[in-house]
Design an enzyme around this catalytic site. Structure first.
Site, mmCIF file in Angstrom:
data_model
loop_
_atom_site.group_PDB
_atom_site.id
_atom_site.type_symbol
_atom_site.label_atom_id
_atom_site.label_comp_id
_atom_site.label_asym_id
_atom_site.label_seq_id
_atom_site.Cartn_x
_atom_site.Cartn_y
_atom_site.Cartn_z
ATOM 1 N N ASP A 326 17.996 31.771 28.777
ATOM 2 C CA ASP A 326 17.111 32.544 29.615
ATOM 3 C C ASP A 326 16.523 31.541 30.610
ATOM 4 O O ASP A 326 16.467 30.354 30.324
ATOM 5 C CB ASP A 326 16.029 33.141 28.709
ATOM 6 C CG ASP A 326 14.919 33.792 29.490
ATOM 7 O OD1 ASP A 326 15.237 34.640 30.323
ATOM 8 O OD2 ASP A 326 13.748 33.458 29.238
ATOM 9 N N ASP A 516 12.529 32.512 25.402
ATOM 10 C CA ASP A 516 11.139 32.209 25.077
ATOM 11 C C ASP A 516 10.472 33.369 24.352
ATOM 12 O O ASP A 516 9.292 33.324 24.048
ATOM 13 C CB ASP A 516 10.348 31.831 26.329
ATOM 14 C CG ASP A 516 10.323 32.949 27.354
ATOM 15 O OD1 ASP A 516 11.015 33.964 27.141
ATOM 16 O OD2 ASP A 516 9.628 32.798 28.368
ATOM 17 N N ASP A 520 12.887 38.946 25.894
ATOM 18 C CA ASP A 520 14.261 38.724 25.452
ATOM 19 C C ASP A 520 14.474 38.853 23.952
ATOM 20 O O ASP A 520 15.506 38.446 23.431
ATOM 21 C CB ASP A 520 14.851 37.426 26.008
ATOM 22 C CG ASP A 520 13.928 36.252 25.848
ATOM 23 O OD1 ASP A 520 13.110 36.291 24.930
ATOM 24 O OD2 ASP A 520 14.036 35.310 26.653
#
Ligand code: ADP
Ligand code: MG
Length: 625
Positions: A326, A516, A520
């Protein structure tokens, strides 16, 4: 001798009892050997020391048979030793049980030692806390802390609860929870987490959680569940046993029936060989060294602030060939700074003020930067309902008017006539209803260790490294170029991230997703291995991920990978050594070339070798600076 006694003192009571039983039985055994006794007395003089060391093995063997799990090593040992008694090989019957129990003792000590290093981590639980009530201090236990309490943390003390500093500044040693040795400077307004140690100044803390929901309680839960439990690491063994056990049993049965029939020899002789074969087949070295290797690997990882939820997660990480990252908050700091506000009809200050109020409840890194850029403290009483659109932005009512703050996808959602920005930065658009107001230009910084970490992963033969982001293409391209990632996708929604990850997994890649935890969690769950970075304080990440990196240090990724690979390499070495050795003994046993006690004794030898090999996981180069 004194040193030996000291060593004896470090054993737990179960280990002490077993040691005493072994020594006592051995003495009785030698007395029995040296005496010239009549038959029935002779039998008893061996049978007594035999039961002294073996009664629990026999007991569990019977118990397991009753539960339908009749093929474990205790069963093998019981069958073999009882068989030896039946064949009047008393000394052999004793030796089989003796060496088996000696191995058990050895295993228990070795596993205990590794568990201890993990339990040391558990000692990071704070024991007391100091609460400030009406200017007086009282000492309480951390469990008694309520949200909103004012807590005093003096230099040298452990932070008892998650909270925000309301007075004072200090440096914290967070190494116990993050594995990071450099002290962290904190001051008024900063959020700090339980488990770290206050080094320099006295601080006042406003408690923001109760103890059972605090970071430290969560971490300890995780450690206890991953490394403390033996069951998960045994999955590997169960998988082996599925093929191994039936093979051995069928072979033993065939061995005791076919040759005597074909060769027309005594059944007894081949029955004896089949027994030797069964005993020799017991994969003690594996049963012992595999859990031990996993416990070692997990322990080494958690010492560095890498929490793997269990042995199967470690195994999966070792097989990964593709890393997906990410962007925001993972490869970049996620601490944006506002560099510009572009608007044709609204003044900059009110854009910043409204956005700060609207974002005041959001945990997204963008929200923090907007709150910071606003000169005034956001007046939360002006805020009405808030809806987050994951991967797009937020919708909030401020002064009874509806505002949309986010990316172009959000603007399209509400049909606002937005203007593209030519800056290669992250752009936060804003509209009142569908009335476009302008946009805020914010920029993020790439983490200093990002490039180095990606390089190391490439050096570790990770074939594909990919970046996924909800951000604009220009920003994503610039970031991926700087950190050295060749494949990147921009302007994605969380569902797109899931889809791309699934597609890459479908191509036959073993995928680790690094995120993180903000927006997500779905991908963290879907990927073969979900790795959450900087999870200190983030419940979502801790729950959704398979592996949790307590701090933000990207170099922990290559480290985690090498720990996982090394652990699996050792597990596989031990499997190969033991099985190769087994094969040799089994073949010799089938031809009557190995005596039973020798088979067990040799097995203990291989086991010790395997255990020593397992202990190697603890010694690794671990530079993450
Ligand atoms: P990334 O994939 O880079 O980690 P996210 O999925 O968290 O990014 O968000 C994608 C995009 O959605 C951001 O770049 C931003 O434009 C927008 N966004 C998400 N949450 C917010 C928010 N709270 N405020 C403003 N914009 C947001
Ligand atoms: Mg993110």
């Amino acid at each position: 001798m004194y040193a030996d006694m000291q060593y004896f003192d470090t054993l737990d009571s179960e280990q002490k009892t077993l040691s005493i039983r072994l020594v006592a039985a051995l003495i009785m055994f030698f007395i029995a050997l040296s005496l010239n006794l009549s038959r029935i007395v002779l039998f008893l003089s061996f049978f007594i020391p035999y039961t002294l060391i073996g009664y629990d093995v026999l007991f569990y063997a019977v118990k397991n048979i009753l539960h339908g799990q009749w093929l474990d090593e205790r069963f093998l040992m019981s069958i073999a030793s009882i068989g030896a008694f039946a064949l009047k090989d008393y000394a052999e019957a004793f030796a089989v049980m003796f060496f088996y129990q000696l191995g058990e003792l050895f295993q228990s000590i070795a596993v205990g030692k590794s568990r201890k290093s993990i339990e040391e981590l558990l000692s990071l639980a704070p024991e007391t806390a100091t609460r400030l009530i009406n200017g007086t201090e009282e000492t309480i236990s951390p469990e008694e802390i309520l949200i909103g309490d004012t807590i005093v943390v003096k230099p040298g003390e452990r932070v008892p609860i998650d909270g925000r500093i309301i007075k004072g500044s200090t440096s914290l040693n967070t190494s116990d929870i993050t594995g990071e040795s450099a002290p962290v400077e904190v001051a008024e307004g900063d959020m700090i987490y339980s488990g770290s140690i206050n080094i320099s100044g006295s601080i006042l803390l406003l408690a923001e959680s109760e103890y059972e929901n605090s970071t430290i309680a969560k971490i300890m839960d995780l450690i206890e569940n991953s490394a403390g439990k033996k069951s998960k690491s045994e999955k590997y063994i169960t998988r082996l046993a599925r093929y191994y056990t039936p093979f051995v049993v069928v072979s033993a049965v065939l061995l005791s029936t076919i040759p005597p029939l074909v060769l027309n020899e005594a059944f007894l002789k081949w029955f004896e060989r089949a027994l030797v074969f069964l005993v020799a087949s017991c994969p003690c070295a594996l049963l012992i060294s595999i859990p031990l290797s996993f416990v070692r690997g997990l322990g080494t990882a958690s010492k560095h602030g890498i929490l793997m939820k269990g042995a199967s997660e470690l195994e999966k990480l070792s097989e990964v060939d593709t890393f997906i990252f990410d962007k925001t908050g993972t490869l970049t700091e996620g601490s944006f700074t506002v560099s510009d506000v572009h608007s044709d009809n609204v003044d900059k200050d009110s854009i910043l003020e409204i956005s700060a109020i609207a974002e005041s409840q959001s945990t997204h890194p963008i929200a923090a930067s907007l709150k910071e850029a606003c000169l005034k403290e956001p007046d939360i009483s002006r805020l009405g309902g808030v809806t987050e659109h994951a991967g797009k932005g937020i919708q909030a009512t401020v002064d009874n008017k509806e505002y949309f703050i986010g990316n172009t996808a959000l603007m399209e959602l509400v049909n606002a006539d937005y203007k593209e920005c030519s800056f290669p930065d992250t752009i936060v658009h804003m509209s009142k209803g569908n009335d476009y107001m302008g946009h805020i230009v914010i920029s993020d910084q790439i983490k200093s260790k990002a490039k180095n970490s990606i390089n190391k992963l490439k050096g570790q033969k990770i074939e594909r490294i990919i970046m996924l982001s909800g951000d604009r293409k220009p920003v994503v391209d610039a970031t991926s170029k700087t950190v050295g990632i060749d494949e990147s996708y921009a302007e994605l929604l969380p569902t797109d991230k899931v889809e791309i990850t699934e597609r890459i997994m479908h191509d036959g890649n073993k995928v680790a997703f690094v995120g993180d935890g903000i927006n997500d969690a779905p991908v963290l769950t879907v990927a073969d291995v979900g790795i959450a970075m900087g999870a200190l304080g983030s419940d979502v990440a801790i729950e959704a991920a398979d592996i949790v990196l307590m701090d933000d240090n990207l170099l922990k990724l290559p480290l985690a990978l090498s720990i996982a690979r090394k652990t699996m390499r050792i597990v596989k070495q031990n499997t190969t050594i033991s099985l190769a050795f087994k094969a040799a003994v089994l073949i010799l046993g089938a031809f009557g070339q190995v005596e039973m006690w020798l088979a067990v004794f040799a097995d203990v030898g291989v086991m010790i070798l395997a255990v020593l090999n397992s202990l190697r996981t603890g010694h690794m180069k671990t530079n993450t600076q």
